[in-house]
Design a protein around this motif. Sequence first.
Motif, PDB file in Angstrom:
ATOM      1  N   CYS A  78      70.303 -37.731  -1.059  1.00  0.00           N
ATOM      2  CA  CYS A  78      71.101 -36.584  -0.592  1.00  0.00           C
ATOM      3  C   CYS A  78      70.297 -35.720   0.362  1.00  0.00           C
ATOM      4  N   ASP A  79      69.059 -35.441  -0.012  1.00  0.00           N
ATOM      5  CA  ASP A  79      68.205 -34.612   0.845  1.00  0.00           C
ATOM      6  C   ASP A  79      67.953 -35.282   2.190  1.00  0.00           C
ATOM      7  N   LEU A  80      67.702 -36.586   2.163  1.00  0.00           N
ATOM      8  CA  LEU A  80      67.494 -37.324   3.408  1.00  0.00           C
ATOM      9  C   LEU A  80      68.751 -37.304   4.266  1.00  0.00           C
ATOM     10  N   ASN A  81      69.883 -37.541   3.637  1.00  0.00           N
ATOM     11  CA  ASN A  81      71.158 -37.522   4.355  1.00  0.00           C
ATOM     12  C   ASN A  81      71.417 -36.144   4.962  1.00  0.00           C
ATOM     13  N   ALA A  82      71.170 -35.092   4.189  1.00  0.00           N
ATOM     14  CA  ALA A  82      71.377 -33.732   4.687  1.00  0.00           C
ATOM     15  C   ALA A  82      70.405 -33.407   5.820  1.00  0.00           C
ATOM     16  N   ALA A  83      69.173 -33.890   5.715  1.00  0.00           N
ATOM     17  CA  ALA A  83      68.201 -33.658   6.796  1.00  0.00           C
ATOM     18  C   ALA A  83      68.661 -34.334   8.083  1.00  0.00           C
ATOM     19  N   ILE A  84      69.178 -35.546   7.963  1.00  0.00           N
ATOM     20  CA  ILE A  84      69.699 -36.233   9.147  1.00  0.00           C
ATOM     21  C   ILE A  84      70.887 -35.460   9.718  1.00  0.00           C
ATOM     22  N   GLY A  85      71.778 -35.008   8.846  1.00  0.00           N
ATOM     23  CA  GLY A  85      72.908 -34.194   9.295  1.00  0.00           C
ATOM     24  C   GLY A  85      72.451 -32.912   9.973  1.00  0.00           C
ATOM     25  N   GLY A  86      71.418 -32.293   9.421  1.00  0.00           N
ATOM     26  CA  GLY A  86      70.877 -31.071  10.022  1.00  0.00           C
ATOM     27  C   GLY A  86      70.293 -31.331  11.398  1.00  0.00           C
ATOM     28  N   LEU A  87      69.598 -32.453  11.558  1.00  0.00           N
ATOM     29  CA  LEU A  87      69.052 -32.794  12.869  1.00  0.00           C
ATOM     30  C   LEU A  87      70.157 -33.033  13.891  1.00  0.00           C
ATOM     31  N   VAL A  88      71.209 -33.722  13.474  1.00  0.00           N
ATOM     32  CA  VAL A  88      72.344 -33.951  14.377  1.00  0.00           C
ATOM     33  C   VAL A  88      72.994 -32.620  14.742  1.00  0.00           C
ATOM     34  N   LEU A  89      73.134 -31.726  13.762  1.00  0.00           N
ATOM     35  CA  LEU A  89      73.735 -30.420  14.016  1.00  0.00           C
ATOM     36  C   LEU A  89      72.892 -29.591  14.982  1.00  0.00           C
ATOM     37  N   VAL A  90      71.577 -29.585  14.792  1.00  0.00           N
ATOM     38  CA  VAL A  90      70.682 -28.854  15.693  1.00  0.00           C
ATOM     39  C   VAL A  90      70.753 -29.454  17.099  1.00  0.00           C
ATOM     40  N   ALA A  91      70.796 -30.782  17.180  1.00  0.00           N
ATOM     41  CA  ALA A  91      70.902 -31.437  18.488  1.00  0.00           C
ATOM     42  C   ALA A  91      72.210 -31.055  19.183  1.00  0.00           C
ATOM     43  N   MET A  92      73.288 -31.006  18.431  1.00  0.00           N
ATOM     44  CA  MET A  92      74.577 -30.613  19.016  1.00  0.00           C
ATOM     45  C   MET A  92      74.541 -29.160  19.483  1.00  0.00           C
ATOM     46  N   ALA A  93      73.932 -28.286  18.688  1.00  0.00           N
ATOM     47  CA  ALA A  93      73.835 -26.881  19.081  1.00  0.00           C
ATOM     48  C   ALA A  93      72.986 -26.734  20.335  1.00  0.00           C
ATOM     49  N   GLY A  94      71.872 -27.448  20.400  1.00  0.00           N
ATOM     50  CA  GLY A  94      71.021 -27.398  21.586  1.00  0.00           C
ATOM     51  C   GLY A  94      71.734 -27.926  22.815  1.00  0.00           C
ATOM     52  N   MET A  95      72.430 -29.042  22.663  1.00  0.00           N
ATOM     53  CA  MET A  95      73.170 -29.605  23.779  1.00  0.00           C
ATOM     54  C   MET A  95      74.268 -28.660  24.253  1.00  0.00           C
ATOM     55  N   THR A  96      74.966 -28.041  23.320  1.00  0.00           N
ATOM     56  CA  THR A  96      76.022 -27.097  23.681  1.00  0.00           C
ATOM     57  C   THR A  96      75.435 -25.906  24.429  1.00  0.00           C
ATOM     58  N   THR A  97      74.308 -25.403  23.974  1.00  0.00           N
ATOM     59  CA  THR A  97      73.644 -24.280  24.646  1.00  0.00           C
ATOM     60  C   THR A  97      73.255 -24.651  26.077  1.00  0.00           C
ATOM     61  N   VAL A  98      72.632 -25.809  26.217  1.00  0.00           N
ATOM     62  CA  VAL A  98      72.232 -26.264  27.553  1.00  0.00           C
ATOM     63  C   VAL A  98      73.453 -26.449  28.441  1.00  0.00           C
ATOM     64  N   SER A  99      74.526 -26.990  27.904  1.00  0.00           N
ATOM     65  CA  SER A  99      75.738 -27.204  28.683  1.00  0.00           C
ATOM     66  C   SER A  99      76.370 -25.890  29.122  1.00  0.00           C
ATOM     67  N   VAL A 100      76.419 -24.915  28.199  1.00  0.00           N
ATOM     68  CA  VAL A 100      77.000 -23.612  28.541  1.00  0.00           C
ATOM     69  C   VAL A 100      76.148 -22.907  29.592  1.00  0.00           C
ATOM     70  N   VAL A 101      74.836 -22.940  29.435  1.00  0.00           N
ATOM     71  CA  VAL A 101      73.940 -22.321  30.436  1.00  0.00           C
ATOM     72  C   VAL A 101      74.089 -23.046  31.776  1.00  0.00           C
ATOM     73  N   GLY A 102      74.139 -24.365  31.730  1.00  0.00           N
ATOM     74  CA  GLY A 102      74.315 -25.134  32.958  1.00  0.00           C
ATOM     75  C   GLY A 102      75.630 -24.830  33.643  1.00  0.00           C
ATOM     76  N   ARG A 103      76.678 -24.649  32.855  1.00  0.00           N
ATOM     77  CA  ARG A 103      78.000 -24.325  33.415  1.00  0.00           C
ATOM     78  C   ARG A 103      77.988 -22.915  33.997  1.00  0.00           C
ATOM     79  N   ALA A 104      77.387 -21.970  33.298  1.00  0.00           N
ATOM     80  CA  ALA A 104      77.429 -20.568  33.721  1.00  0.00           C
ATOM     81  C   ALA A 104      76.537 -20.280  34.927  1.00  0.00           C
ATOM     82  N   PHE A 105      75.347 -20.848  34.948  1.00  0.00           N
ATOM     83  CA  PHE A 105      74.387 -20.482  35.989  1.00  0.00           C
ATOM     84  C   PHE A 105      74.244 -21.502  37.119  1.00  0.00           C
ATOM     85  N   PHE A 106      74.558 -22.748  36.828  1.00  0.00           N
ATOM     86  CA  PHE A 106      74.320 -23.778  37.833  1.00  0.00           C
ATOM     87  C   PHE A 106      75.571 -24.586  38.167  1.00  0.00           C
ATOM     88  N   ALA A 107      76.708 -24.221  37.577  1.00  0.00           N
ATOM     89  CA  ALA A 107      77.973 -24.937  37.779  1.00  0.00           C
ATOM     90  C   ALA A 107      77.812 -26.434  37.497  1.00  0.00           C
TER      91      ALA A 107
END
Length: 179
Positions: free
Chosen positions: A23-52
């Motif tokens: 369970c802990d391993l599965n949750a850690a993998i889920g957490g990594l995927v979630l952090v990656a999605m949050a980071g990607m979303t942040t980069v995408s929003v910044v890229g859209r806002a400042f660099f089109a």
Amino acid sequence: MTTGSDTGTRRPEDGGRLLRRLCDLNAAIGGLVLVAMAGMTTVSVVGRAFFAHPILGDVELVQLGSAVVVACFLPCTQFRRANLIVDFFTSNASAGAQRRMDAFGTLLYTLVMALVLWRVGAGALAMHASQESSMLMSLPLWWPYALMLPGLALCVLIGLQQTLELLRAPVDTGVEVAS
């Protein structure tokens, strides 16, 4: 049940430890995927806002990743028995009756998760056979389905263990399922 020290026999709590680690391993993998999605979303929003220039397919990736993340976190929730329980009608029942109702509820949950596991597996096979892919990035859609299977299978195993523990617990002790 067996107890063991250096005789090599398996103790009953060993299965619980293994499930906890999985369970802990599965949750850690889920957490990594979630952090990656949050980071990607942040980069995408910044890229859209400042660099089109947003990340192409960011919404697709978040949709596919979200299903995987949920499947990764479900086993932890079930292992800790942290699912919502409505005990308004059962709060005055005896400990034995509550334990039997908990066992029945856990068994129903396990059967539903087994059904979901089966259908997600069948969906993954069907998508693999048809070579279905996402619209923008052409990612094979069977990938996220396949990545959901370990978490769903773990939910079924946990549910089976908890159901058996609830059914085997002595009636008068009020033993709670180990978490």
